[in-house]
Design a protein around this motif. Structure first.
Motif, PDB file in Angstrom:
ATOM      1  N   SER A 423      -3.794  15.940  -1.053  1.00 41.93           N
ATOM      2  CA  SER A 423      -3.325  14.652  -1.574  1.00 41.93           C
ATOM      3  C   SER A 423      -2.027  14.221  -0.894  1.00 41.93           C
ATOM      4  CB  SER A 423      -3.123  14.739  -3.089  1.00 41.93           C
ATOM      5  OG  SER A 423      -2.012  15.554  -3.421  1.00 41.93           O
ATOM      6  N   CYS A 424      -1.184  15.177  -0.551  1.00 45.63           N
ATOM      7  CA  CYS A 424       0.064  14.849   0.159  1.00 45.63           C
ATOM      8  C   CYS A 424      -0.239  14.273   1.541  1.00 45.63           C
ATOM      9  CB  CYS A 424       0.932  16.096   0.293  1.00 45.63           C
ATOM     10  SG  CYS A 424       1.627  16.684  -1.263  1.00 45.63           S
ATOM     11  N   ALA A 425      -1.229  14.841   2.221  1.00 37.96           N
ATOM     12  CA  ALA A 425      -1.610  14.330   3.541  1.00 37.96           C
ATOM     13  C   ALA A 425      -2.101  12.885   3.448  1.00 37.96           C
ATOM     14  CB  ALA A 425      -2.683  15.227   4.155  1.00 37.96           C
ATOM     15  N   LEU A 426      -2.871  12.564   2.420  1.00 34.33           N
ATOM     16  CA  LEU A 426      -3.353  11.194   2.238  1.00 34.33           C
ATOM     17  C   LEU A 426      -2.196  10.240   1.980  1.00 34.33           C
ATOM     18  CD1 LEU A 426      -6.522  11.828   0.040  1.00 34.33           C
ATOM     19  CD2 LEU A 426      -6.478  11.078   2.409  1.00 34.33           C
ATOM     20  N   ALA A 427      -1.231  10.667   1.180  1.00 34.11           N
ATOM     21  CA  ALA A 427      -0.079   9.818   0.883  1.00 34.11           C
ATOM     22  C   ALA A 427       0.753   9.541   2.131  1.00 34.11           C
ATOM     23  CB  ALA A 427       0.788  10.472  -0.188  1.00 34.11           C
ATOM     24  N   LEU A 428       0.827  10.524   3.014  1.00 33.64           N
ATOM     25  CA  LEU A 428       1.652  10.383   4.214  1.00 33.64           C
ATOM     26  C   LEU A 428       0.989   9.557   5.309  1.00 33.64           C
ATOM     27  CD1 LEU A 428       3.068  14.021   4.534  1.00 33.64           C
ATOM     28  CD2 LEU A 428       4.360  11.956   3.968  1.00 33.64           C
ATOM     29  N   PHE A 429      -0.318   9.667   5.445  1.00 34.57           N
ATOM     30  CA  PHE A 429      -0.967   9.120   6.643  1.00 34.57           C
ATOM     31  C   PHE A 429      -2.034   8.047   6.388  1.00 34.57           C
ATOM     32  CE2 PHE A 429       0.064  13.656   7.592  1.00 34.57           C
ATOM     33  CZ  PHE A 429       1.110  13.410   8.465  1.00 34.57           C
ATOM     34  N   VAL A 430      -2.463   7.841   5.142  1.00 34.27           N
ATOM     35  CA  VAL A 430      -3.587   6.941   4.900  1.00 34.27           C
ATOM     36  C   VAL A 430      -3.211   5.752   4.025  1.00 34.27           C
ATOM     37  CG1 VAL A 430      -5.927   6.741   3.948  1.00 34.27           C
ATOM     38  CG2 VAL A 430      -5.245   8.822   5.185  1.00 34.27           C
ATOM     39  N   LEU A 431      -2.623   6.002   2.876  1.00 31.28           N
ATOM     40  CA  LEU A 431      -2.407   4.950   1.877  1.00 31.28           C
ATOM     41  C   LEU A 431      -1.147   4.146   2.161  1.00 31.28           C
ATOM     42  CD1 LEU A 431      -3.340   7.048  -1.269  1.00 31.28           C
ATOM     43  CD2 LEU A 431      -4.729   5.274  -0.174  1.00 31.28           C
ATOM     44  N   GLU A 432      -1.156   2.877   1.690  1.00 27.89           N
ATOM     45  CA  GLU A 432      -0.036   1.974   1.945  1.00 27.89           C
ATOM     46  C   GLU A 432       0.586   1.417   0.675  1.00 27.89           C
ATOM     47  OE1 GLU A 432      -1.431  -1.076   4.521  1.00 27.89           O
ATOM     48  OE2 GLU A 432      -1.854   0.268   6.200  1.00 27.89           O
ATOM     49  N   SER A 433      -0.213   1.157  -0.387  1.00 27.47           N
ATOM     50  CA  SER A 433       0.320   0.581  -1.617  1.00 27.47           C
ATOM     51  C   SER A 433      -0.550   0.983  -2.794  1.00 27.47           C
ATOM     52  CB  SER A 433       0.378  -0.951  -1.535  1.00 27.47           C
ATOM     53  OG  SER A 433      -0.924  -1.510  -1.595  1.00 27.47           O
ATOM     54  N   ALA A 434       0.011   0.847  -4.020  1.00 31.73           N
ATOM     55  CA  ALA A 434      -0.731   1.177  -5.235  1.00 31.73           C
ATOM     56  C   ALA A 434      -1.931   0.257  -5.408  1.00 31.73           C
ATOM     57  CB  ALA A 434       0.199   1.087  -6.447  1.00 31.73           C
ATOM     58  N   LYS A 435      -1.747  -1.031  -5.109  1.00 28.64           N
ATOM     59  CA  LYS A 435      -2.848  -1.991  -5.250  1.00 28.64           C
ATOM     60  C   LYS A 435      -3.972  -1.675  -4.265  1.00 28.64           C
ATOM     61  CE  LYS A 435      -4.678  -5.873  -6.834  1.00 28.64           C
ATOM     62  NZ  LYS A 435      -5.851  -6.003  -5.995  1.00 28.64           N
ATOM     63  N   GLN A 436      -3.611  -1.295  -3.055  1.00 29.10           N
ATOM     64  CA  GLN A 436      -4.631  -0.928  -2.070  1.00 29.10           C
ATOM     65  C   GLN A 436      -5.442   0.263  -2.559  1.00 29.10           C
ATOM     66  OE1 GLN A 436      -3.405   1.583   1.000  1.00 29.10           O
ATOM     67  NE2 GLN A 436      -4.843   0.859   2.551  1.00 29.10           N
ATOM     68  N   GLY A 437      -4.768   1.269  -3.100  1.00 28.66           N
ATOM     69  CA  GLY A 437      -5.468   2.433  -3.610  1.00 28.66           C
ATOM     70  C   GLY A 437      -6.391   2.089  -4.765  1.00 28.66           C
ATOM     71  N   PHE A 438      -5.923   1.219  -5.663  1.00 29.00           N
ATOM     72  CA  PHE A 438      -6.753   0.783  -6.799  1.00 29.00           C
ATOM     73  C   PHE A 438      -8.012   0.087  -6.301  1.00 29.00           C
ATOM     74  CE2 PHE A 438      -7.960  -2.514  -9.864  1.00 29.00           C
ATOM     75  CZ  PHE A 438      -8.069  -1.781 -11.040  1.00 29.00           C
ATOM     76  N   ASP A 439      -7.866  -0.817  -5.341  1.00 27.22           N
ATOM     77  CA  ASP A 439      -9.025  -1.552  -4.810  1.00 27.22           C
ATOM     78  C   ASP A 439     -10.020  -0.621  -4.126  1.00 27.22           C
ATOM     79  OD1 ASP A 439      -8.023  -3.942  -5.724  1.00 27.22           O
ATOM     80  OD2 ASP A 439      -7.077  -4.496  -3.833  1.00 27.22           O
ATOM     81  N   ILE A 440      -9.523   0.351  -3.367  1.00 24.14           N
ATOM     82  CA  ILE A 440     -10.416   1.274  -2.665  1.00 24.14           C
ATOM     83  C   ILE A 440     -11.200   2.125  -3.654  1.00 24.14           C
ATOM     84  CG2 ILE A 440     -10.489   3.285  -1.141  1.00 24.14           C
ATOM     85  CD1 ILE A 440      -8.145   2.076   0.399  1.00 24.14           C
ATOM     86  N   LEU A 441     -10.513   2.635  -4.693  1.00 15.72           N
ATOM     87  CA  LEU A 441     -11.197   3.449  -5.695  1.00 15.72           C
ATOM     88  C   LEU A 441     -12.252   2.640  -6.437  1.00 15.72           C
ATOM     89  CD1 LEU A 441      -8.179   5.449  -7.145  1.00 15.72           C
ATOM     90  CD2 LEU A 441     -10.036   6.332  -5.745  1.00 15.72           C
ATOM     91  N   MET A 442     -11.936   1.380  -6.744  1.00 18.89           N
ATOM     92  CA  MET A 442     -12.905   0.516  -7.405  1.00 18.89           C
ATOM     93  C   MET A 442     -14.119   0.286  -6.509  1.00 18.89           C
ATOM     94  SD  MET A 442     -12.342  -0.558 -10.479  1.00 18.89           S
ATOM     95  CE  MET A 442     -11.099  -0.818 -11.733  1.00 18.89           C
ATOM     96  N   GLN A 443     -13.867   0.076  -5.238  1.00 16.26           N
ATOM     97  CA  GLN A 443     -14.953  -0.204  -4.306  1.00 16.26           C
ATOM     98  C   GLN A 443     -15.868   1.008  -4.145  1.00 16.26           C
ATOM     99  OE1 GLN A 443     -15.678  -3.149  -2.705  1.00 16.26           O
ATOM    100  NE2 GLN A 443     -17.513  -2.124  -1.970  1.00 16.26           N
ATOM    101  N   ILE A 444     -15.293   2.194  -4.027  1.00 17.31           N
ATOM    102  CA  ILE A 444     -16.092   3.399  -3.825  1.00 17.31           C
ATOM    103  C   ILE A 444     -16.978   3.683  -5.038  1.00 17.31           C
ATOM    104  CG2 ILE A 444     -15.967   5.905  -3.530  1.00 17.31           C
ATOM    105  CD1 ILE A 444     -13.470   5.496  -1.856  1.00 17.31           C
ATOM    106  N   GLY A 445     -16.464   3.393  -6.247  1.00 16.58           N
ATOM    107  CA  GLY A 445     -17.229   3.669  -7.457  1.00 16.58           C
ATOM    108  C   GLY A 445     -18.123   2.538  -7.908  1.00 16.58           C
ATOM    109  N   ALA A 446     -18.175   1.432  -7.144  1.00 17.56           N
ATOM    110  CA  ALA A 446     -18.937   0.251  -7.563  1.00 17.56           C
ATOM    111  C   ALA A 446     -20.431   0.545  -7.620  1.00 17.56           C
ATOM    112  CB  ALA A 446     -18.663  -0.911  -6.609  1.00 17.56           C
TER     113      ALA A 446
END
Length: 655
Positions: A423-446
């Motif tokens: 999870s630390c690796a994802l925070a450092l190199f992949v994610l950019e904002s809380a809203k972006q993470g929320f949207d991605i999680l919603m999309q994957i579970g749609a």
């Protein structure tokens, strides 16, 4: 409203005073030291480590659910939403009230009756054959590791942003500091430690966010509640949004209304799987229900969680977000006041920790303790939940069956470490904002949500329906991501090639031509992908995924009748969807009704429960806005629906 240098001069850079250190150390000690006493008990067995021996009372289960969903990224997320979509933008998560209250009245008792250790163990009592074991193992790795790491990465990203803006700490130092604390308690205290920490942290978190709202609104730069509301009311956000509206403007901003209200209310709540608001319950919500002492405690804890989640917490966050529009009307103003902040981290979500600079000594330390508590309560739960999936539902079954309980607890502690590092690796190199993470999680579970609702009430749902739903949803989401990247890279390559060509010929300025051709290429090649907003993509994913898993329910291998009968006798789900199984089991309708699971009664509780929560949410908002008439109307609705909910709950508890 334009930003002026005098604002910057009035904002002090936050520094920890002696009072802040005292409050911070005291808060951390109160939360974490008691949890150490549960390390020995948690190490006895996986049942104690992951389910607290199934002896958790309703109030502790409910508070733990609330504390877990209050992560360090939650106020950042709400601030991001309010600053870009107004108060009404929060309907993207307020709509999930429908999901949470449905869990209370339809699913909490069913989960507790199943008597499984994790919600993934459910698959082997609901389905039959190798496919049941496959779906259990697949979801153990998919949710417990990959999906779970993504969620925790979002929480860790928030911690990075908060520490960077408040203390100037680089990302790796933040992760080391919070990681050491969280890992020690997650690896040794198990779920009992997480529950105790959640209970103590809930009080600190609520005290901190209320104090934060009070000092933010009453700061000299903001001027108090009514002056702030007047200033923000005169502002106009993107696309003409009015920030104070609690409902979107359907007449002038239909597209925005569809994205933030219509889609969440009509589709998102039942169609999307999201941790903490899963259709039918699941993840750590199911974990708390399964750890409860009884069906009554499972129902009561889930009801308390939904009331606290949607009524107690939102407005303190919203008030700070509105105040931030006065103090920091744009992102440039944040960068001006905090020049040390990494430019890559600056977004609307960082406005919340930026507002902490307005707190007086002592209360600044309290808020730091509250955010540290919020981070820890969420991370501890996700570490324990994820490790339970990886060990109990994957390692114990597929890798090393038949080992001792001590062995599995040791492996669970190693899995906890691995999950956190990923999870630390994802925070450092992949994610950019809380809203972006929320949207991605919603999309994957749609598209998977309806399946999780129906599987309890329709015997035809099989293991392959679950596998196909997860795979199709993920592949469609991945297609959108790849399409975005492909369009962007093609546009960039074309622009670069054009720049090189015309730089040689000299017919036109190279930079100008590159911009023109790159933009045109994106318009021709990538437009069809890039114009799809988040809600458009969600609808497409929901339709494709739902069609696929419904077809699998009809044409796929049916679940063995003996398994269905055993599940039906154990869980006793109500409704017509199990009629063939009920007849095969030889159970009468009278025997089934003796469990108290009457669909009309549950529907009444669900509808009135949602109305009660929303009316109380709007009651608080209208009181703050000074709207007497609307406040009175909301109060009447709240009292009437609350009375009905109490009667329904008492009836269900008696039965």
């Amino acid at each position: 409203m334009s930003y002026t240098p005098c604002f910057a001069a009035a904002i002090r850079m936050p520094t920890m005073q002696i009072e802040d250190w005292v409050v911070l150390i005291l808060g951390v000690s109160i939360c974490f030291i008691p949890a150490l006493f549960f390390a020995k008990r948690a190490g006895q067995s996986t049942s104690e480590f992951f389910a607290s021996g199934r002896s958790v009372p309703w109030w502790l289960a409910g508070i733990s659910m609330v504390a877990t969903t209050f992560a360090s990224d939650t106020p950042n997320f709400v601030t991001d939403v309010v600053r870009q979509k107004g108060v009404a933008g929060n309907w993207v998560w307020w709509a999930l009230t429908l999901t949470g209250v449905a869990t209370v009245f339809f699913y909490a008792k069913l989960w507790r009756r199943s008597n499984v250790l994790t919600d993934l163990e459910f698959y082997e009592i609901r389905y039959s054959g190798k496919s049941a074991r496959i779906v259990r193992g697949f979801r153990a790795v998919y949710l417990g590791f990959f999906f779970n790491c993504f969620i925790m990465g979002n929480v860790n990203l928030a911690a990075i942003k908060i520490a960077n803006i408040l203390f100037g700490l680089p990302a790796w130092q933040t992760l080391v500091l919070v990681g050491v604390l969280d890992l020690i308690f997650a690896m040794y205290s198990g779920l009992w430690g997480a529950l105790v920490i959640d209970f103590l942290q809930f009080g600190i978190m609520m005290t901190g966010i209320v104090a934060m709202a009070y000092f933010a609104v009453n700061h000299e730069l903001v001027g108090g509640l009514q002056p702030m509301l007047q200033k923000v009311g005169e502002m106009q956000g993107p696309h003409g949004i009015h920030y104070l509206n609690m409902l979107p403007d359907f007449s002038n901003n239909w597209d925005i209304a569809v994205a933030i209200f219509i889609i969440p209310i009509a589709v998102q709540w039942w169609a999307v799987w999201y941790p903490g608001a899963e259709p039918g319950g699941g993840s750590y919500i199911a974990q708390r229900m399964l750890a409860s002492k009884s069906e009554k405690d499972a129902l009561g804890g889930t009801l308390f969680f939904n009331i606290a989640h949607y009524v107690l917490r939102p407005w303190p966050w919203i008030l700070v977000a509105l105040a931030s529009l006065v103090v920091f009307p744009n992102l440039e103003s944040i960068g001006e006041v905090f020049p040390h902040v990494d430019k890559k981290l600056i977004g609307h979500d960082i406005a919340y920790p930026a507002m902490m600079s307005l707190l007086p000594a002592g209360f600044f330390g309290l808020m730091v303790a509250a955010l540290l508590s919020a981070n820890s309560s969420t991370i501890l739960t996700h570490l324990n939940w994820g490790a339970s999936y990886c060990v109990h539902d994957f390692y114990r079954i597929f890798v090393a069956p038949g080992k001792s309980e001590k062995h599995y607890v040791m492996v669970a502690r190693f899995a906890t470490l691995l999950i956190f590092l990923t999870s630390c690796a994802l925070a450092l190199f992949v994610l950019e904002s809380a809203k972006q993470g929320f949207d991605i999680l919603m999309q994957i579970g749609a598209g998977t949500g309806l399946l999780y609702l129906v599987r309890w009430f329709w015997w035809r749902i099989n293991a392959w329906s679950e596998i196909i739903a997860m795979v199709v949803s993920f592949l469609v989401s991945l297609t959108f991501v790849v399409g975005d990247k492909l369009a962007w890279w093609c546009g960039s390559l074309t622009a670069a090639a054009t720049k090189m060509k015309f730089a040689v010929s000299g017919d036109i300025a190279p930079q100008e031509m590159a911009q023109l051709v790159g933009a045109k290429w994106l318009e021709m090649f990538g437009h069809q992908i890039l114009v799809l907003e988040t809600h458009h993509r969600l609808i497409i994913t929901v339709i494709i995924t739902t069609v696929c898993w419904v077809l699998a329910a009809y044409v796929g291998p049916k679940t063995d009748m003996e398994t269905l009968i055993a599940f039906y006798r154990k869980v006793k789900p109500a409704g017509w969807g199990w009629e063939p199984v009920r007849k095969a089991a030889g159970m009468s309708r009278e025997e089934l009704e003796s469990t108290g699971d009457r669909i009309p009664m549950s529907l009444l509780g669900w509808s009135c429960g949602c109305a009660m929560i929303w009316s109380s949410l709007f009651l608080v908002g209208n009181i703050l806005y000074g709207r007497v008439g609307y406040s009175a109307l909301c109060a009447v609705v709240f009292v009437c629906t609350g009375f009905v909910v109490i009667r329904v709950v008492n009836r269900l508890w008696r039965n």
